[in-house]
Scaffold this motif. Structure first.
Motif, short mmCIF file in Angstrom:
data_model
loop_
_atom_site.label_atom_id
_atom_site.label_comp_id
_atom_site.label_asym_id
_atom_site.label_seq_id
_atom_site.Cartn_x
_atom_site.Cartn_y
_atom_site.Cartn_z
N ALA A 1 -11.65 -6.56 3.11
CA ALA A 1 -11.15 -6.78 1.75
C ALA A 1 -12.31 -6.98 0.78
O ALA A 1 -13.42 -7.39 1.17
N LEU B 1 -1.75 -5.58 -1.02
CA LEU B 1 -2.75 -6.18 -1.88
C LEU B 1 -2.09 -7.39 -2.54
O LEU B 1 -0.87 -7.38 -2.76
N LEU C 1 -8.10 -7.34 -2.60
CA LEU C 1 -7.93 -5.91 -2.42
C LEU C 1 -8.17 -5.60 -0.95
O LEU C 1 -9.28 -5.29 -0.52
N TRP D 1 0.83 -1.20 0.00
CA TRP D 1 0.00 0.00 0.00
C TRP D 1 0.87 1.26 0.00
O TRP D 1 0.44 2.31 -0.49
#
Length: 519
Positions: A391, A298, A290, A252
């Motif tokens: 997620a 991810l 995700l 991220w």
């Protein structure tokens, strides 16, 4: 032999299929030291129940006895196989009789039906191993080895082989199930897909309606539709010669909204182009996770038949397409291993022993997410007010799945390209509401244009009953005007209701998302 099952002989109640003597049925009450284990064996610790009795059964006849006892005493029945139900269909306060079939778990070839018999308590990993090592065949099942065969199959389960071989219910030849008539009498019925079988509708009802609707399944018979003869090695498909697996991770840190959008768009566009039956990529299955920013990364896992021609080239082309234009740093790990090794390698994520409180929601995608939906997803995943681990998981679908008529099985969704799971997992009961609010919020906002749910239209096609979500039956969260039954079953629901009326006229088997009797 002890009895007749609608014309088919069944094993003696005291014996396992191969003649070994089975233990007697065990009825456990709250004062028994075994009760706390059996009562809390469900995956989702957010849910709980305290049934008056728990029946541990070892044979099909014992299941029938447990059902008969429950009906005679007026107890509300629920059934547990693998324990992976994610919502309150099994663990709920009104359940007073829990039938645990986890030790009814034999897997063997049944020459009478030229099919593999799999008892309702068997776990997917054990089924794979028995079929693969014993006969070199496979069922197209799921990717979590500890999932029970019963709930998975009845919900129309999918997995890493489905794009090439179809859903597991496309290979379901028969189902043995304990049912209760309108006088409260129990009987065991064997229903098959054979056109002349008087119970064929009962077989059909177990091909995607979910568990807990019509009775208690004791075993399944698996044989591919076009299989012939009595050779076990020809009854089901053969598994891949090996598995080529690629794992990609993006941090991220450095993942801008533009990068995130490009990644999701690339992934969706690739599946829109390569999800037809017969595609060179039919053997490729992927899971794009995700995760929320708190998770740190991810990830993408892709698996394909490593022995297929140009497997490496196809995998590389796929990875290049998904990552095209994404500037965020990433790592790629490639491995080749025996297929059965891949099954047990937790490629697609294992069940956490600590973060064992769950909430999840599903959606079938007929086309990729829109720009607005991707923006909503990014906003929720990066929300600094939510430090939890949530997620959106995008899973490959289509291929051979979409070559089957939507009315051929109870699974009505037969033209989607992706299946989405939106959820969260956590450990602290004090944080239940925080995580529930996050899951409900991102799902509602992603489907804001259609009343907060994925209505069957050109873009989405309802939801998946094995991702059960009681919010879909709540008008506070489903403002679409489309009933939850349509979201799960579409035009197949009236037929499911007729099956319900024929085999469970007293509505003995019911839960918040069960098939309702006709008005």
């Amino acid at each position: 032999m002890a009895g007749i099952l609608d014309g088919t002989t069944v094993p003696n109640a005291s014996e396992f299929p191969h003649g070994h003597r089975a233990p007697a049925r065990v009825t456990v009450t709250p004062d028994d030291p075994r009760y706390d284990y059996l009562g809390a064996r469900g995956l989702n610790r957010r849910l709980s129940s305290r049934p008056e009795v728990i029946h541990q059964v070892f044979t099909a006849r014992q299941v029938e006895q447990a059902v008969a006892d429950s009906v005679a005493t007026g107890r509300r029945i629920a059934v547990r196989s693998g324990g992976h139900c994610l919502d309150s269909l099994v663990d709920r306060p009104d359940v007073t009789s829990l039938i645990d079939v986890s030790l009814l778990n034999s897997v063997y070839y049944d020459p009478e039906h030229a099919a593999f018999s799999v008892d309702a308590g068997a776990q997917l990993g054990d089924v794979y191993k028995q079929l693969y090592l014993g006969h070199g065949v496979v069922i197209p099942g799921g990717t979590c080895p500890t999932v029970g065969i019963a709930g998975y199959t009845q919900g129309g389960g999918f997995g890493a082989l489905c794009r090439e071989q179809g859903l597991i219910v496309d290979h379901l030849h028969g189902v043995e199930v304990v049912v209760v008539d309108d006088a409260g009498r129990t009987r065991t019925v064997l229903a098959t897909r054979e056109s002349g079988d008087p119970h064929r509708d009962l077989w059909w009802g177990h091909t995607g309606a979910g568990g807990g609707n019509f009775g208690v399944v004791t075993r399944f018979l698996f044989r591919s539709p076009h299989a012939s003869g009595n050779d076990p090695a020809s009854a089901l498909p053969r598994p891949p010669g090996s598995s080529l697996v690629a794992t990609v991770r993006w941090s991220w840190d450095g993942m801008t909204e533009a990068d995130f959008t490009r990644l999701v768009d690339n992934h969706g566009a690739w599946h829109a182009e390569h999800s037809a039956d017969g595609s060179p990529y039919a053997g490729l299955y992927t899971s794009l996770v995700l995760s929320s920013r708190a998770a740190g990364t991810l990830s993408l896992v892709a698996e394909t038949d490593g022995s297929a021609p140009n497997a490496t080239g196809l995998m590389n082309a796929y990875l290049d397409a998904v990552n095209a234009g994404v500037r965020a740093p990433h790592t790629v790990d490639r491995r080749t291993m025996p297929w059965i090794t891949a099954v047990y390698s937790d490629l697609f994520g294992s069940v956490s022993l600590t973060d064992n409180r769950y909430k999840g929601k599903g959606a079938y995608l007929r086309r990729p997410y829109t720009a607005d939906q991707v923006a909503v997803m990014y906003r929720h995943l990066t929300d600094p007010a939510f430090p939890g681990r949530g997620a959106v998981n995008l899973l490959s679908y289509g291929g051979r799945v979409n070559a089957v008529d939507p009315a051929a099985t109870a699974v009505a969704q037969r033209d989607s390209i992706l299946k989405a799971y939106t959820g969260a997992a956590w450990s602290d009961p004090a944080r239940d509401e925080e995580h529930l609010a996050w899951v409900r919020g991102i799902y509602r906002d992603m489907h804001a244009a259609t009343g907060g749910v994925p209505v069957p239209d050109g873009a989405t096609d309802g939801s998946y009953i094995n991702y059960p979500d009681t919010d879909l039956a709540d008008p506070a969260w489903n403002t679409s005007g489309v009933p939850w039954q349509t979201l799960y079953f579409k035009d197949n629901y009236p037929r499911l209701q007729r099956v319900k009326a024929a085999y469970d006229p007293g509505n003995v088997f019911r839960h918040p998302l069960s098939v309702r009797l006709p008005d």
